[in-house]
Scaffold this motif. Structure first.
Motif, PDB file in Angstrom:
ATOM      1  N   UNK A 176      59.530 -70.355  57.939  1.00 13.26           N
ATOM      2  CA  UNK A 176      59.754 -70.754  56.930  1.00 13.26           C
ATOM      3  C   UNK A 176      58.777 -71.502  55.983  1.00 13.26           C
ATOM      4  N   UNK A 177      57.864 -72.374  56.703  1.00 10.24           N
ATOM      5  CA  UNK A 177      56.900 -73.001  56.112  1.00 10.24           C
ATOM      6  C   UNK A 177      55.751 -72.173  55.671  1.00 10.24           C
ATOM      7  N   UNK A 178      55.539 -71.311  56.606  1.00 13.86           N
ATOM      8  CA  UNK A 178      54.280 -70.008  56.010  1.00 13.86           C
ATOM      9  C   UNK A 178      54.865 -69.774  54.658  1.00 13.86           C
ATOM     10  N   UNK A 179      56.139 -69.431  54.550  1.00 16.77           N
ATOM     11  CA  UNK A 179      56.468 -68.569  53.284  1.00 16.77           C
ATOM     12  C   UNK A 179      56.372 -69.718  52.114  1.00 16.77           C
ATOM     13  N   UNK A 180      56.609 -70.994  52.354  1.00 14.25           N
ATOM     14  CA  UNK A 180      56.482 -71.901  51.426  1.00 14.25           C
ATOM     15  C   UNK A 180      54.972 -72.229  51.028  1.00 14.25           C
ATOM     16  N   UNK A 181      54.254 -72.246  52.073  1.00 12.72           N
ATOM     17  CA  UNK A 181      52.924 -72.571  51.738  1.00 12.72           C
ATOM     18  C   UNK A 181      52.373 -71.368  50.924  1.00 12.72           C
ATOM     19  N   UNK A 182      52.752 -70.263  51.086  1.00  8.52           N
ATOM     20  CA  UNK A 182      52.344 -69.093  50.436  1.00  8.52           C
ATOM     21  C   UNK A 182      52.634 -69.059  48.975  1.00  8.52           C
ATOM     22  N   UNK A 183      53.592 -69.709  48.760  1.00  6.46           N
ATOM     23  CA  UNK A 183      54.169 -70.070  47.324  1.00  6.46           C
ATOM     24  C   UNK A 183      53.291 -71.264  46.700  1.00  6.46           C
ATOM     25  N   UNK A 184      53.085 -72.161  47.578  1.00  4.87           N
ATOM     26  CA  UNK A 184      52.165 -73.301  47.364  1.00  4.87           C
ATOM     27  C   UNK A 184      50.731 -72.679  46.708  1.00  4.87           C
ATOM     28  N   UNK A 185      50.214 -71.931  47.663  1.00  2.00           N
ATOM     29  CA  UNK A 185      48.783 -71.217  47.543  1.00  2.00           C
ATOM     30  C   UNK A 185      48.988 -70.573  45.981  1.00  2.00           C
ATOM     31  N   UNK A 186      50.232 -70.034  45.451  1.00  8.21           N
ATOM     32  CA  UNK A 186      50.107 -69.404  44.034  1.00  8.21           C
ATOM     33  C   UNK A 186      49.789 -70.423  43.058  1.00  8.21           C
ATOM     34  N   UNK A 187      50.236 -71.489  43.370  1.00  9.85           N
ATOM     35  CA  UNK A 187      50.021 -72.634  42.343  1.00  9.85           C
ATOM     36  C   UNK A 187      48.672 -73.120  42.232  1.00  9.85           C
ATOM     37  N   UNK A 188      47.915 -73.162  43.822  1.00  8.34           N
ATOM     38  CA  UNK A 188      46.735 -73.701  43.816  1.00  8.34           C
ATOM     39  C   UNK A 188      45.864 -72.307  43.281  1.00  8.34           C
ATOM     40  N   UNK A 189      46.090 -71.287  43.426  1.00 11.65           N
ATOM     41  CA  UNK A 189      45.180 -70.024  42.787  1.00 11.65           C
ATOM     42  C   UNK A 189      45.257 -70.118  41.466  1.00 11.65           C
ATOM     43  N   UNK A 190      46.443 -70.399  40.767  1.00 11.96           N
ATOM     44  CA  UNK A 190      46.432 -70.522  39.359  1.00 11.96           C
ATOM     45  C   UNK A 190      45.735 -71.680  38.645  1.00 11.96           C
ATOM     46  N   UNK A 191      45.697 -72.600  39.410  1.00 15.57           N
ATOM     47  CA  UNK A 191      44.848 -73.754  38.897  1.00 15.57           C
ATOM     48  C   UNK A 191      43.390 -73.702  39.101  1.00 15.57           C
ATOM     49  N   UNK A 192      42.812 -73.007  40.254  1.00 18.37           N
ATOM     50  CA  UNK A 192      41.564 -72.503  40.141  1.00 18.37           C
ATOM     51  C   UNK A 192      41.299 -71.403  39.342  1.00 18.37           C
ATOM     52  N   UNK A 193      42.226 -70.331  38.992  1.00 16.47           N
ATOM     53  CA  UNK A 193      41.643 -69.271  38.101  1.00 16.47           C
ATOM     54  C   UNK A 193      41.601 -70.030  36.868  1.00 16.47           C
ATOM     55  N   UNK A 194      42.482 -70.925  36.632  1.00 18.04           N
ATOM     56  CA  UNK A 194      42.394 -71.765  35.165  1.00 18.04           C
ATOM     57  C   UNK A 194      40.992 -72.311  34.818  1.00 18.04           C
ATOM     58  N   UNK A 195      40.432 -72.968  36.103  1.00 15.40           N
ATOM     59  CA  UNK A 195      39.210 -73.718  35.891  1.00 15.40           C
ATOM     60  C   UNK A 195      38.111 -72.480  35.856  1.00 15.40           C
ATOM     61  N   UNK A 196      38.302 -71.260  36.322  1.00 19.38           N
ATOM     62  CA  UNK A 196      37.234 -70.512  36.179  1.00 19.38           C
ATOM     63  C   UNK A 196      37.399 -69.502  34.931  1.00 19.38           C
ATOM     64  N   UNK A 197      38.445 -69.761  34.322  1.00 19.45           N
ATOM     65  CA  UNK A 197      38.689 -68.822  32.929  1.00 19.45           C
ATOM     66  C   UNK A 197      37.712 -69.095  31.892  1.00 19.45           C
ATOM     67  N   UNK A 198      36.874 -70.290  31.681  1.00 25.25           N
ATOM     68  CA  UNK A 198      35.769 -70.641  30.914  1.00 25.25           C
ATOM     69  C   UNK A 198      34.433 -69.497  30.983  1.00 25.25           C
ATOM     70  N   UNK A 199      34.580 -68.986  32.131  1.00 26.60           N
ATOM     71  CA  UNK A 199      33.431 -68.075  32.363  1.00 26.60           C
ATOM     72  C   UNK A 199      33.875 -66.688  32.585  1.00 26.60           C
ATOM     73  N   UNK A 200      34.920 -66.330  32.772  1.00 27.52           N
ATOM     74  CA  UNK A 200      35.266 -64.864  33.058  1.00 27.52           C
ATOM     75  C   UNK A 200      36.857 -64.550  32.441  1.00 27.52           C
ATOM     76  N   UNK A 201      37.125 -63.402  32.538  1.00 26.57           N
ATOM     77  CA  UNK A 201      38.363 -62.842  32.023  1.00 26.57           C
ATOM     78  C   UNK A 201      39.707 -63.451  33.203  1.00 26.57           C
ATOM     79  N   UNK A 202      40.804 -63.480  32.699  1.00 21.44           N
ATOM     80  CA  UNK A 202      41.847 -64.073  33.793  1.00 21.44           C
ATOM     81  C   UNK A 202      41.965 -63.338  35.060  1.00 21.44           C
ATOM     82  N   UNK A 203      41.862 -61.950  34.866  1.00 20.09           N
ATOM     83  CA  UNK A 203      42.134 -61.003  36.185  1.00 20.09           C
ATOM     84  C   UNK A 203      41.137 -61.178  37.256  1.00 20.09           C
ATOM     85  N   UNK A 204      39.639 -61.321  36.576  1.00 19.71           N
ATOM     86  CA  UNK A 204      38.668 -61.661  37.436  1.00 19.71           C
ATOM     87  C   UNK A 204      38.832 -63.278  38.307  1.00 19.71           C
ATOM     88  N   UNK A 205      39.138 -63.923  37.321  1.00 18.45           N
ATOM     89  CA  UNK A 205      39.182 -65.320  37.822  1.00 18.45           C
ATOM     90  C   UNK A 205      40.461 -65.362  38.984  1.00 18.45           C
TER      91      UNK A 205
END
Length: 185
Positions: free
Chosen positions: A114-143
């Protein structure tokens, strides 16, 4: 360095009590009332600090630091390399004292579905935050692909590190990032 506030001390005590009880009794068998009692606070206080029992294990200050470190990298770097190098920079800033508790937390997550599943959800939030920081240099999909690839590698490394006391966090994550930075690694 400023001393922690009462709120921070309470949160830290709740996390430590939760972790100790989860290790002793198992995540599923431990109640929020038991955690609150062990920390000598009310259950309402527990919920003021953590929305769920899982958040007592999964909450940490590292994800925003990673996103900031990725955003601090030069925009001209390829997105995957920018993410890898940003994560390396964030990792270099971790205090050794944080790693003992981190290993316990990650080991618990790795062993608790159950914690692994919750961690996967949390990783989605982290991935979105990282992708947002990358968006100034590339398209959203690549980020997003770059962010997801790095987080997948880091997650695999974290689970391996948690189970092997002889491995350092930096070396284990470093080896995973080496694969992304140079596939011949």
């Amino acid at each position: 360095m400023d001393s922690p506030s009462k709120r921070e001390r309470t949160r830290d005590r709740l996390q430590e009590c939760a972790l100790a009880l989860f290790e002793e009794q198992g995540f599923e068998a431990t109640t929020t009332a038991q955690i609150a009692r062990a920390a000598d606070v009310t259950e309402m206080t527990f919920f003021r600090h953590f929305g769920t029992k899982a958040q007592a294990v999964l909450s940490d200050p590292f994800d925003p630091v990673i996103a900031e470190a990725v955003g601090a990298r030069p925009v001209g770097e390829a997105p995957l390399l920018r993410t890898v190098r940003g994560l390396r920079a964030a990792l270099a800033g971790l205090a050794e004292s944080d790693l003992v508790t981190a290993r316990r937390r990650i080991r618990l997550v790795a062993r608790t579905p159950v914690l692994r599943a919750e961690a996967a959800v949390q990783n989605e939030v982290t991935a979105a935050a990282i992708a947002d920081r990358l968006a100034d240099g590339v398209d959203a999909f690549t980020a997003r692909v770059a962010a997801d690839a790095v987080l997948a590698a880091v997650t695999a490394a974290l689970y391996a590190w948690a189970e092997h006391a002889d491995r350092s966090l930096e070396a284990t994550i470093g080896a995973a990032l080496d694969v992304l930075e140079d596939p011949r690694a």
